[in-house]
Design an enzyme around this catalytic site. Structure first.
Site, PDB file in Angstrom:
ATOM      1  N   TYR A 239      -5.221  55.023   2.812  1.00 51.27           N
ATOM      2  CA  TYR A 239      -4.265  54.027   3.285  1.00 51.27           C
ATOM      3  C   TYR A 239      -4.999  53.024   4.152  1.00 51.27           C
ATOM      4  CZ  TYR A 239      -0.204  51.754   5.229  1.00 51.27           C
ATOM      5  OH  TYR A 239       0.721  50.800   5.603  1.00 51.27           O
TER       6      TYR A 239
ATOM      7  N   TYR B 263       2.922  49.354  -3.705  1.00 51.42           N
ATOM      8  CA  TYR B 263       2.691  49.780  -2.324  1.00 51.42           C
ATOM      9  C   TYR B 263       3.446  51.068  -2.022  1.00 51.42           C
ATOM     10  CZ  TYR B 263       1.830  49.196   2.676  1.00 51.42           C
ATOM     11  OH  TYR B 263       1.411  49.346   3.975  1.00 51.42           O
TER      12      TYR B 263
END
Length: 386
Positions: A341, A291
């Site tokens: 994103y 991440y």
């Protein structure tokens, strides 16, 4: 493959993935994008929407399972869940479906995330709507946005362990290089140089423009079924070998003020359970999707998941270690920094592509993939294998 007593090991598999295109401004609603991604994932798996009986998404998802189920034509749902903490919940959506399927509560599960952040408002600077605990003690004094909080962690990490902006650049560069190979990525045709990085404007010092994830419109989804059923689906199964969530004791937001060591975040808690439930360890991971809302999270996650020692995450990035052919290729579609994103869901779908052998930046012979959710918030992780 089947479930072992008390574990999820290889009991469920991801058999379908789908996504919309990514852009700064898409005309469709979030609901329409969610439906497109879910239907694409079901088609990829060779399953009909009427066979879906389980749903999992994020508490921040604005399209709920009732509306999605009606719109795509799902059957009776016997399991549905939502996971909190934004990007920290990405891997947990798949984990919840895998657990439901392994325990007989459902047979065909869909996890998804749809966002129009590239078109939407920027809520972080309005302190009137951002004063929930613990933010009530920080946002009035300047920590308005996640980047401000991670900026503090990054500065602490630099001070304590000697990390430099060059280390953060190596993270940004690895993600951008992979995006430059991925036609679906927002940064597909936009190379990054060290000069560009070092002269970029500050967003929250020490984090510059290229240390931050993209603002993106788009949606992604995946389909999870039992290991037995997976053998009859259209695509090669990618097994959920292990899954975990992590909320450390006395956790207090991204800056983690209350703990003795704020740099030991939720990744450490998730990692303990992830490896405990696996037949594999960090040394067995061929590729990782870590991440990357901010570059500084990567060194912290590398340490938390056991790829290097405490304080060694920055040095781990040196010498092309994160590139294809390096010690640990990461974020091979470009990740949140350079592909899109969407709260980390694209890391899951890219993990599946790597283990199918269909990535645009394929790691040769990849058989295992770690996927992680947001560090700094209550988090989750998946260990996938083919």
């Amino acid at each position: 493959m089947g479930a072992r007593s008390g574990t999820l090991k290889d009991a469920a598999a991801i058999v379908g993935i789908g996504q919309t295109r990514f852009a700064k401004h898409l005309p469709e609603t979030e609901k329409a994008l969610a439906c497109r991604a879910v239907l694409a994932a079901l088609a990829d798996a060779g399953l009909h929407p009427s066979q879906v009986d389980a749903f999992a998404s994020y508490t921040m998802e604005e399209t709920d399972e009732v509306e999605l189920a009606k719109a795509v034509g799902a059957g009776d749902a016997t399991f549905f869940s939502r996971v909190g903490y934004g990007g920290g919940g990405s891997c947990a959506t798949v984990a919840h479906l895998a657990a439901a399927i392994a325990t007989g509560q459902a047979s065909v599960g869909v996890a998804w995330r749809s966002r129009k952040r590239g078109s939407g408002p920027r809520p972080w600077t309005d302190t009137r709507t951002q004063l929930a605990v613990p933010a009530q003690w920080t946002r009035p004094y300047g920590l308005l946005r996640p980047v401000d909080e991670i900026g503090m962690l990054a500065r602490r990490y630099m001070h304590q362990y000697g990390a430099t902006r060059d280390h953060f650049f190596q993270v940004a560069l690895a993600c951008r290089n992979r995006a430059n190979q991925n036609p679906a990525a927002l940064m597909y045709d936009r190379p990054l140089t060290r000069e560009m990085y070092m002269t970029a404007r500050w967003i929250s010092e020490p984090l510059c423009l290229y240390d931050n994830c993209l603002e993106t419109d788009g949606a992604l989804a995946c389909v999870v079924v039992s290991a037995e059923r997976a053998r009859d689906c259209r695509q090669r199964p990618v097994y959920v070998h292990s899954a975990a969530q992590g909320l450390p004791a006395q956790h207090h937001g991204m800056v983690n003020y209350w703990t003795e060591d704020p740099l030991t975040g939720p990744a450490w808690t998730a990692a303990r359970n992830l490896w405990k439930g696996a037949d594999l360890g960090p040394e067995d991971v061929d590729v990782a999707q870590i991440y990357d809302a901010f570059t500084a999270l990567i060194p912290l996650s590398l340490e938390g998941y056991g790829f290097c020692g405490r304080g060694e995450g920055a040095a781990f990035t040196e010498g092309g270690a994160l590139e294809i052919g390096g010690l640990l290729p990461i974020n091979t579609s470009g990740g949140g920094l350079s592909e899109a994103y969407v709260h980390g869901f694209n890391l899951i779908t890219e993990g599946v592509r790597q283990l199918r052998g269909t990535s645009t930046a394929q790691v040769h012979g990849a058989a295992t993939c770690l996927v992680t959710a947001g560090e700094g918030v209550p988090t989750s992780a998946l260990l996938l294998r083919n």
